[in-house]
Structures are given as C-alpha cells and as structure tokens.
Design a protein around this motif. Structure first.
Motif, mmCIF file in Angstrom:
data_model
loop_
_atom_site.group_PDB
_atom_site.id
_atom_site.type_symbol
_atom_site.label_atom_id
_atom_site.label_comp_id
_atom_site.label_asym_id
_atom_site.label_seq_id
_atom_site.Cartn_x
_atom_site.Cartn_y
_atom_site.Cartn_z
ATOM 1 N N HIS A 69 0.830 -1.220 0.000
ATOM 2 C CA HIS A 69 0.000 0.000 0.000
ATOM 3 C C HIS A 69 0.853 1.254 0.000
ATOM 4 O O HIS A 69 1.990 1.268 0.491
ATOM 5 C CB HIS A 69 -1.001 -0.008 1.163
ATOM 6 C CG HIS A 69 -0.402 0.058 2.537
ATOM 7 N ND1 HIS A 69 -0.191 1.246 3.179
ATOM 8 C CD2 HIS A 69 0.011 -0.906 3.399
ATOM 9 C CE1 HIS A 69 0.318 1.010 4.390
ATOM 10 N NE2 HIS A 69 0.463 -0.293 4.542
ATOM 11 N N ASP B 68 6.446 1.349 6.302
ATOM 12 C CA ASP B 68 5.026 0.983 6.218
ATOM 13 C C ASP B 68 4.316 1.917 5.252
ATOM 14 O O ASP B 68 3.773 2.911 5.657
ATOM 15 C CB ASP B 68 4.405 1.045 7.615
ATOM 16 C CG ASP B 68 2.922 0.708 7.604
ATOM 17 O OD1 ASP B 68 2.474 0.053 6.663
ATOM 18 O OD2 ASP B 68 2.212 1.124 8.550
ATOM 19 N N ASP B 69 4.269 1.679 3.956
ATOM 20 C CA ASP B 69 4.691 0.437 3.356
ATOM 21 C C ASP B 69 5.375 0.749 2.025
ATOM 22 O O ASP B 69 5.487 -0.080 1.144
ATOM 23 C CB ASP B 69 3.431 -0.444 3.188
ATOM 24 C CG ASP B 69 3.714 -1.854 2.715
ATOM 25 O OD1 ASP B 69 4.684 -2.443 3.176
ATOM 26 O OD2 ASP B 69 2.962 -2.344 1.854
ATOM 27 N N GLU C 152 -5.260 1.408 2.820
ATOM 28 C CA GLU C 152 -4.996 0.356 3.803
ATOM 29 C C GLU C 152 -5.117 0.884 5.216
ATOM 30 O O GLU C 152 -5.634 0.220 6.100
ATOM 31 C CB GLU C 152 -3.594 -0.236 3.582
ATOM 32 C CG GLU C 152 -3.343 -1.534 4.346
ATOM 33 C CD GLU C 152 -2.856 -1.343 5.774
ATOM 34 O OE1 GLU C 152 -2.945 -2.295 6.559
ATOM 35 O OE2 GLU C 152 -2.389 -0.236 6.129
ATOM 36 N N GLU C 153 -4.645 2.111 5.422
ATOM 37 C CA GLU C 153 -4.606 2.650 6.789
ATOM 38 C C GLU C 153 -5.992 3.060 7.277
ATOM 39 O O GLU C 153 -6.153 3.398 8.435
ATOM 40 C CB GLU C 153 -3.646 3.855 6.853
ATOM 41 C CG GLU C 153 -2.204 3.507 6.502
ATOM 42 C CD GLU C 153 -1.512 2.612 7.539
ATOM 43 O OE1 GLU C 153 -2.165 2.208 8.516
ATOM 44 O OE2 GLU C 153 -0.327 2.305 7.338
ATOM 45 N N ASP D 129 4.211 -6.354 4.333
ATOM 46 C CA ASP D 129 3.695 -5.298 5.208
ATOM 47 C C ASP D 129 3.620 -5.751 6.664
ATOM 48 O O ASP D 129 2.757 -5.311 7.413
ATOM 49 C CB ASP D 129 2.298 -4.871 4.705
ATOM 50 C CG ASP D 129 1.804 -3.586 5.362
ATOM 51 O OD1 ASP D 129 2.636 -2.804 5.835
ATOM 52 O OD2 ASP D 129 0.573 -3.379 5.392
HETATM 53 ZN ZN LIG Z 1 1.012 -1.139 6.371
#
Ligand SMILES: [Zn+2]
Length: 460
Positions: free
Chosen positions: A83, A114-115, A148-149, A172
């Motif tokens: 991501h 990340d990431d 994603e977050e 990840d």
């Molecule tokens: Zn991540």
C-alpha cells in the motif's frame, strides 16, 4: 540469482523511493470520484504506475481506488500486495517526515517501512525477475492499494473489477511469514440511560479510551455526590484505591461535583492482557457505591481480556486464546455506549460470537452493532505459498524459520491464499506509525533481493 542486477540498480531504487516518500499520501475523504482518497494518495499511485510503464510493464489504474503493475502473460497470477497510503506524520520528528533525507545509511520518512519502502523493494524485485528473462508459468502483479490505513475500500473495489489471484504475499509485516491471523471483530453495545436523581452518587458522564484497538490508559468520570454522602464517598474511594493499588485523581468541580480520573496502562488491543484497562478500574470503583446502576458497573468491572464476561472465551491450537478489549466507553445523561475489539481463533465466526454476547448480556437489553468483522486468515503450513516462501527466506536470510500465527491483522487478508512476508526481520524495532520512521538502505536492498526470489519461485 538476481543479486547483481539489484546491486547495479541500487541508486535507482533509493532515488525512486525518496521521490515516492516525498508525496505526503495521507488518505483523506474526497468528493472527486476519480480520486476517492484524495489528491496525494492519487499522486502516489500515479507515480508508481508511471514508473511501471517506463520500465515496460503493463499497468492498470482501477478507478483511482487501487492499481497494478504486471509482468508475464498467462491467466493465473501471483499477487504481491502493498500500500501507498500512510498515516499522518504526527510530531517529534528529528528530520522532516516527508523529506526522505538520508542519515547514517537510513532513509527517514513517514511510510519508509510501512509500506512504501517494501512496495518499492517489491517493484524492483519484479523488475529483476523481468530483466532475467527467465520463463514464468504465472503472471505476477504488484497490486497497490491506497486505503490500507483506513478502511481497505481500495481492495474491495479492486476485486469487484479484477479476478482473484492464485495466491501471493504482502510485504507489510514480519519475516519469516505469517500464516494465521485471528479474526477481528469490532462491535458496540449501547442503550438509553434513565437519569436518576436524589441518590448519593450519580455519574453524569464517564469517558474512557481513545480507540477500540488500544487498551484504555485513562477513564474520567464526572460525579454528583450528595453533600451528606461526600465524607463516606471520599474515605471509601481512598481506601478502595489504596487496597487495590489504583492510581486516581479526584478534583472538586463545584460543591457536590467531582472529577475522578483513573489511570491504567496502555497496550495494543490485540494483547489486552499486557495492559491495565482504566474502564474496568472505573467500573470496580463505581460498583463500591450503592446505586441503581450497580449491575452495569459490576459488568464493567468484570471485563477480562479473555472475554469470559461476554461468554465468548475460547481458543484453538493454531492462534490460541480469544482476546477481548473493552476499548471505549461513553456514558452521558441519555445513553451508554461501549466499543469492543475481539480477536477470535480461526475456527470461529464473528456471527457465532455476536450471538453468544447477545445471550450473555440479555439482562441489560443492550443494542449490539457490528462495526467491523475481518475474517481470520489461515494458509496451511504445507501449502505451496508457505513452503515456497519459507524456503526462500531460509536460503537468503540464512536463518531457520517458524511461520507465525498472530492476533494482529495484516493486509494479506485482503486476498485469498496470501500471507504476510516481511519486511521486518525478527528482533527489528517496528517504527511503523512512529516518529522517525525509517528504512536502512542495506535492509531495503536485502528485501528487494528476497522479494525478487519469492516472486520468481512462486511464479516459475
Ligand atoms: Zn502497512
């Protein structure tokens, strides 16, 4: 096999990663239907897709939600899922969080580990495989999500438009690899509250916790105490807290109004047994005083990290015990609301647990709302994905490995038959979501080589 190609592209890998890290791709809500998570996440996605095109890969942008960079041609494909969105920078950084400056061999930026760093490593791993000209039985897609977050809407949308992969991995989380993840159930219990007057002690408001997935380290109550009861209240509170080692502060807010704050100890919501829940402590304190709501306060005080108070304690051989975190409490004069984070073993379902909770708390007539239910992830240890990645890891990291089962959630559960594979080696400090997030350049190059080999071995 791919090592010398990767070494000769070292400066490009570093330079491209710095450019990507300088895009402050914090996800935001947007009205632009083509950029559903805002301008900057879109820029990060465009940047990667353009990079793919410039290296002769096929790419697709799926309506601004996610995209992919692809090599090979066959029907089946191996997915590598990374991501490009990041959490906000926060404060206290030594170097600018979107500067991607290099100091002592490390690139410092939000997203370095990340990431975006692992995403760039996977991209150059893909290019290394492409450059080798070795034949592949399956296509390979680097799928790039940009939500994603927050809510993973990127992957929901992507797989509405694109076929599912044969299997794959997400860079990840941790090495060697994570083959089992508990289910994650977030739900709320709420009910209206009758205001009660003319009693000795009445909490007008109780607020505890910040997020469902953190053990609350603080809980605050505003209490009305009848004037003749104040001496009893104060001595009972002091004696009880001393006996139980509870640290609290009490301050007068008016003649009969007090603010009581109780301190617990924070921990991640997937490991509630490592923390001390301040909401539970507040429940213990309030249930010392006779009140119309003592059953409710006793309920709060009985909240245990294994979920027995909700009737859902259970375990399995692979992922172990269910965990339960009472993460949020909001009580005001009109309503009561609690939010729970439950991590459940792979042989259970969220629906089953919801039913058990409803039975157990029937007496309170709570309304139960499921906020989120992420199914468990389980890819058997003897499956080709797991055995292949384990072999690659052992060969290149020169370490024997035991696949991991965890209570946390990784991006791998967005796709079937996929596991988390790196980027952190055992014992490495996890700087994701922290200030001074960084990636060591040697680490970046090493994982690029690992990802190249993993991609080739899965696709050959
Ligand atoms: Zn991540």
């Amino acid at each position: 096999m791919f090592g010398s190609w990767i070494q000769s592209h070292r400066q490009q890998i570093i330079g491209c990663l710095q450019e990507l890290l300088r895009i402050p791709s914090v996800g935001e809500e947007s009205c632009d239907p083509n950029k559903p998570f805002g301008e900057e996440t879109d820029r990060a996605l465009q940047y990667m897709l353009n990079l793919g095109v410039s290296h002769g890969c096929k790419v697709r942008n799926v309506d601004g939600y996610a995209g992919h960079i692809e090599i090979g041609d066959s029907d089946e494909y191996v997915a590598v899922l990374a991501h490009l969105d990041v959490v906000p920078a926060g404060t206290g950084w030594t170097y600018p969080p979107f500067g991607a400056e290099i100091h002592e061999g490390k690139i410092f930026a939000r997203g370095a580990i990340d990431d975006k760093g692992p995403a760039m490593a996977a991209f150059y791993g893909l290019l290394a495989v492409k450059a080798s000209g070795l034949p592949l039985r399956k296509k390979v897609r680097l799928i790039l999500g940009i939500d994603e977050e927050t809510d993973w809407r990127c992957m929901d949308h992507y797989f509405r438009k694109e076929p599912l992969p044969w299997g794959g991995f997400t860079p990840d989380a941790d090495f060697p690899l994570i083959y089992a993840e508990k289910g994650i159930l977030h739900f709320a219990l709420s009910k209206p509250r009758d205001s009660v007057h003319g009693i000795n002690l009445y909490p007008v408001e109780i607020i505890g916790g910040d997020r469902p997935n953190m053990v609350p380290d603080s809980c605050r109550a505003t209490l009305i105490v009848s004037s003749q009861y104040i001496p009893v209240f104060q001595t009972t509170l002091e004696r009880f807290c001393n006996e139980h080692g509870i640290s609290y502060t009490l301050s007068e807010q008016g003649e009969t109004k007090f603010a009581l704050t109780v301190e617990g100890k924070s921990a991640h919501g997937s490991l509630p047994e490592l923390g001390v829940n301040a909401i539970t402590l507040m429940g213990k304190i309030l249930s010392q005083f006779p009140s119309a709501e003592s059953a409710f306060f006793e309920f709060l005080s009985s909240a245990d990290p294994e979920g027995s108070f909700l009737g859902i304690q259970c375990s399995d051989e692979i992922t172990g015990k269910l965990s339960c975190n009472l993460g949020l409490l909001e009580v005001n004069e009109n309503s009561v609301r609690m939010v729970f984070d439950v991590r459940y073993p792979i042989d259970r379902t969220g629906e089953e647990l919801v039913q058990l909770v409803q039975q157990t708390v029937r007496q309170f007539s709570f309304q139960l709302d499921v906020l989120n239910d992420k199914k468990p992830l389980y890819v058997p240890k003897d499956s080709p994905v797991v055995t292949t990645l384990q072999r690659v890891y052992e060969k290149l990291a020169h370490q024997s490995s035991v696949p991991l089962a965890i209570g946390g959630g990784t991006y791998a559960r967005a796709i079937p038959n996929a596991v988390a594979f790196g980027p952190l080696f055992p014992g490495m400090e996890d700087l994701a979501h922290q200030k001074d997030e960084c990636i060591d350049i040697e680490h970046l190059i090493q994982i690029t080589n690992l990802y190249a080999n993993a991609i080739y071995e899965l696709a050959k």
